[in-house]
Design a protein around this motif. Sequence first.
Motif, mmCIF file in Angstrom:
data_model
loop_
_atom_site.group_PDB
_atom_site.id
_atom_site.type_symbol
_atom_site.label_atom_id
_atom_site.label_comp_id
_atom_site.label_asym_id
_atom_site.label_seq_id
_atom_site.Cartn_x
_atom_site.Cartn_y
_atom_site.Cartn_z
ATOM 1 N N ILE A 132 0.842 -1.202 0.000
ATOM 2 C CA ILE A 132 0.000 0.000 0.000
ATOM 3 C C ILE A 132 0.876 1.252 0.000
ATOM 4 C CG2 ILE A 132 -1.727 1.312 1.303
ATOM 5 C CD1 ILE A 132 -2.795 -1.379 2.363
ATOM 6 N N ALA A 133 1.861 1.268 0.905
ATOM 7 C CA ALA A 133 2.753 2.436 0.978
ATOM 8 C C ALA A 133 3.476 2.644 -0.356
ATOM 9 C CB ALA A 133 3.749 2.273 2.115
ATOM 10 N N ASN A 134 3.925 1.546 -0.958
ATOM 11 C CA ASN A 134 4.661 1.680 -2.214
ATOM 12 C C ASN A 134 3.787 2.184 -3.351
ATOM 13 O OD1 ASN A 134 7.368 1.059 -1.707
ATOM 14 N ND2 ASN A 134 6.872 -1.107 -1.503
ATOM 15 N N ILE A 135 2.544 1.723 -3.407
ATOM 16 C CA ILE A 135 1.683 2.173 -4.514
ATOM 17 C C ILE A 135 1.323 3.640 -4.320
ATOM 18 C CG2 ILE A 135 -0.717 1.674 -3.799
ATOM 19 C CD1 ILE A 135 0.882 0.471 -7.060
ATOM 20 N N ILE A 136 1.153 4.064 -3.075
ATOM 21 C CA ILE A 136 0.894 5.487 -2.818
ATOM 22 C C ILE A 136 2.122 6.298 -3.238
ATOM 23 C CG2 ILE A 136 0.466 7.234 -1.042
ATOM 24 C CD1 ILE A 136 -1.051 5.022 0.546
ATOM 25 N N SER A 137 3.296 5.774 -2.905
ATOM 26 C CA SER A 137 4.527 6.469 -3.211
ATOM 27 C C SER A 137 4.808 6.519 -4.714
ATOM 28 C CB SER A 137 5.671 5.778 -2.470
ATOM 29 O OG SER A 137 6.865 6.431 -2.701
ATOM 30 N N GLU A 138 4.666 5.376 -5.371
ATOM 31 C CA GLU A 138 5.068 5.269 -6.785
ATOM 32 C C GLU A 138 3.929 5.572 -7.756
ATOM 33 O OE1 GLU A 138 8.258 4.697 -7.672
ATOM 34 O OE2 GLU A 138 8.703 4.726 -5.515
ATOM 35 N N GLY A 139 2.668 5.436 -7.297
ATOM 36 C CA GLY A 139 1.536 5.703 -8.177
ATOM 37 C C GLY A 139 1.373 4.648 -9.263
ATOM 38 N N VAL A 140 0.324 4.828 -10.049
ATOM 39 C CA VAL A 140 0.122 3.985 -11.242
ATOM 40 C C VAL A 140 -0.178 4.992 -12.340
ATOM 41 C CG1 VAL A 140 -1.103 2.009 -12.232
ATOM 42 C CG2 VAL A 140 -1.033 2.300 -9.739
ATOM 43 N N LEU A 141 0.892 5.510 -12.914
ATOM 44 C CA LEU A 141 0.746 6.722 -13.717
ATOM 45 C C LEU A 141 -0.222 6.558 -14.880
ATOM 46 C CD1 LEU A 141 4.367 8.140 -13.551
ATOM 47 C CD2 LEU A 141 2.334 8.759 -12.216
ATOM 48 N N ASP A 142 -0.168 5.405 -15.576
ATOM 49 C CA ASP A 142 -1.044 5.279 -16.750
ATOM 50 C C ASP A 142 -2.506 5.049 -16.367
ATOM 51 O OD1 ASP A 142 -0.207 2.885 -15.740
ATOM 52 O OD2 ASP A 142 -0.150 1.835 -17.669
ATOM 53 N N LYS A 143 -2.774 4.806 -15.069
ATOM 54 C CA LYS A 143 -4.165 4.634 -14.644
ATOM 55 C C LYS A 143 -4.677 5.853 -13.883
ATOM 56 C CE LYS A 143 -4.730 0.440 -16.190
ATOM 57 N NZ LYS A 143 -4.177 -0.721 -15.492
ATOM 58 N N GLY A 144 -3.840 6.837 -13.741
ATOM 59 C CA GLY A 144 -4.297 8.066 -13.105
ATOM 60 C C GLY A 144 -4.043 8.155 -11.604
ATOM 61 N N MET A 145 -3.316 7.202 -11.052
ATOM 62 C CA MET A 145 -2.949 7.305 -9.632
ATOM 63 C C MET A 145 -1.602 8.011 -9.537
ATOM 64 S SD MET A 145 -3.100 6.727 -6.305
ATOM 65 C CE MET A 145 -1.980 6.353 -4.942
ATOM 66 N N VAL A 146 -1.602 9.098 -8.785
ATOM 67 C CA VAL A 146 -0.442 9.973 -8.687
ATOM 68 C C VAL A 146 0.707 9.296 -7.936
ATOM 69 C CG1 VAL A 146 0.273 12.238 -7.823
ATOM 70 C CG2 VAL A 146 -2.105 11.874 -8.551
ATOM 71 N N ALA A 147 1.940 9.575 -8.361
ATOM 72 C CA ALA A 147 3.108 9.129 -7.589
ATOM 73 C C ALA A 147 3.348 10.161 -6.489
ATOM 74 C CB ALA A 147 4.335 8.998 -8.485
ATOM 75 N N TRP A 148 2.841 9.852 -5.303
ATOM 76 C CA TRP A 148 2.823 10.864 -4.245
ATOM 77 C C TRP A 148 4.188 11.179 -3.674
ATOM 78 C CZ3 TRP A 148 -1.047 14.045 -3.880
ATOM 79 C CH2 TRP A 148 -2.270 13.660 -4.451
ATOM 80 N N LYS A 149 5.195 10.383 -3.978
ATOM 81 C CA LYS A 149 6.541 10.703 -3.489
ATOM 82 C C LYS A 149 6.998 12.072 -3.989
ATOM 83 C CE LYS A 149 8.950 8.469 -7.287
ATOM 84 N NZ LYS A 149 9.825 7.382 -7.727
ATOM 85 N N ALA A 150 6.390 12.530 -5.101
ATOM 86 C CA ALA A 150 6.769 13.841 -5.625
ATOM 87 C C ALA A 150 6.190 14.970 -4.778
ATOM 88 C CB ALA A 150 6.309 13.978 -7.072
ATOM 89 N N LEU A 151 5.144 14.691 -4.021
ATOM 90 C CA LEU A 151 4.435 15.761 -3.317
ATOM 91 C C LEU A 151 4.410 15.573 -1.812
ATOM 92 C CD1 LEU A 151 1.493 15.842 -5.847
ATOM 93 C CD2 LEU A 151 3.073 17.728 -5.444
ATOM 94 N N LEU A 152 4.598 14.364 -1.363
ATOM 95 C CA LEU A 152 4.525 14.094 0.066
ATOM 96 C C LEU A 152 5.870 13.576 0.548
ATOM 97 C CD1 LEU A 152 1.076 12.205 0.259
ATOM 98 C CD2 LEU A 152 1.509 14.622 0.748
ATOM 99 N N SER A 153 6.171 13.899 1.814
ATOM 100 C CA SER A 153 7.378 13.340 2.412
ATOM 101 C C SER A 153 7.127 11.879 2.751
ATOM 102 C CB SER A 153 7.727 14.108 3.683
ATOM 103 O OG SER A 153 6.740 13.866 4.666
ATOM 104 N N LYS A 154 8.198 11.174 3.031
ATOM 105 C CA LYS A 154 8.058 9.777 3.425
ATOM 106 C C LYS A 154 7.149 9.658 4.651
ATOM 107 C CE LYS A 154 10.506 5.684 4.867
ATOM 108 N NZ LYS A 154 11.720 5.054 5.371
ATOM 109 N N LYS A 155 7.367 10.576 5.618
ATOM 110 C CA LYS A 155 6.545 10.595 6.829
ATOM 111 C C LYS A 155 5.069 10.696 6.504
ATOM 112 C CE LYS A 155 8.674 12.703 10.873
ATOM 113 N NZ LYS A 155 9.212 13.982 11.347
#
Length: 183
Positions: A132-155
């Motif tokens: 779950i943490a990894n998918i939030i972090s990495e996103g699924v770009l071609d399906k429209g899920m954002v790679a949140w590592k670009a906007l959120l800290s690890k915390k």
Amino acid sequence: MSDDKELDHEYDGIRESDNDLPNWWLNIFYVSIVFSIGYMIYYHWGGNGPGQMDNYNKVMAQVAENSTQTPQSYSFTEDELAEAQKSETQVSEGKKIYDIRCIACHGAGGAGGIGPNLVDSYWLHGGKPTQIANIISEGVLDKGMVAWKALLSKKEIIAVTTYVRSIYGTNPANPKAPQGNKE
Ligand code: HEC
């Protein structure tokens, strides 16, 4: 001063004194010698004092932890996620982030919408905490899920992960049909 000891030479009226150093000065000097021994033992001769590299590494770790710049990738361990899960504050911090960042696609309380619902046991990308943490972090770009590592800290990603896990099994209004595999 009256107790000045004067050396017996003089040049154009300029004379040289030879006095004992004042006690206040000497005391500071002795104290600094004693201090330096402790200092050497603590910082240089195998004591536990952190060296420059230790301080540097500590600061760099803090920067990495708090940075919202896009890192290559965050990595999450089961342990750190399990530890965070125990904390009410992490979950409520996570809810705040969720309600700002995620609710538009995943619905109130994780009911789903543009994105899948986050409350059932069906997962497209796996339901383990690290998944779950990894998918939030990495996103699924071609399906429209954002790679949140670009906007959120690890915390912040850890916090929002704890929130997503905390809503598992709840029944928000208008849930989206299950997607993915049951786990
Ligand atoms: C712009 C819409 C959008 C936003 C905003 C968004 N997501 Fe998603 N999310 C998606 C979509 C679409 C998917 C499904 C990806 C797929 O089909 O592979 C998804 C998938 C997921 C998954 C994987 C679900 C599964 O079944 O494996 C998780 C977890 C998730 N999102 C969490 C979040 C979190 C947490 C946030 C906020 C920080 C967020 N999402 C914000 C659109 C979004």
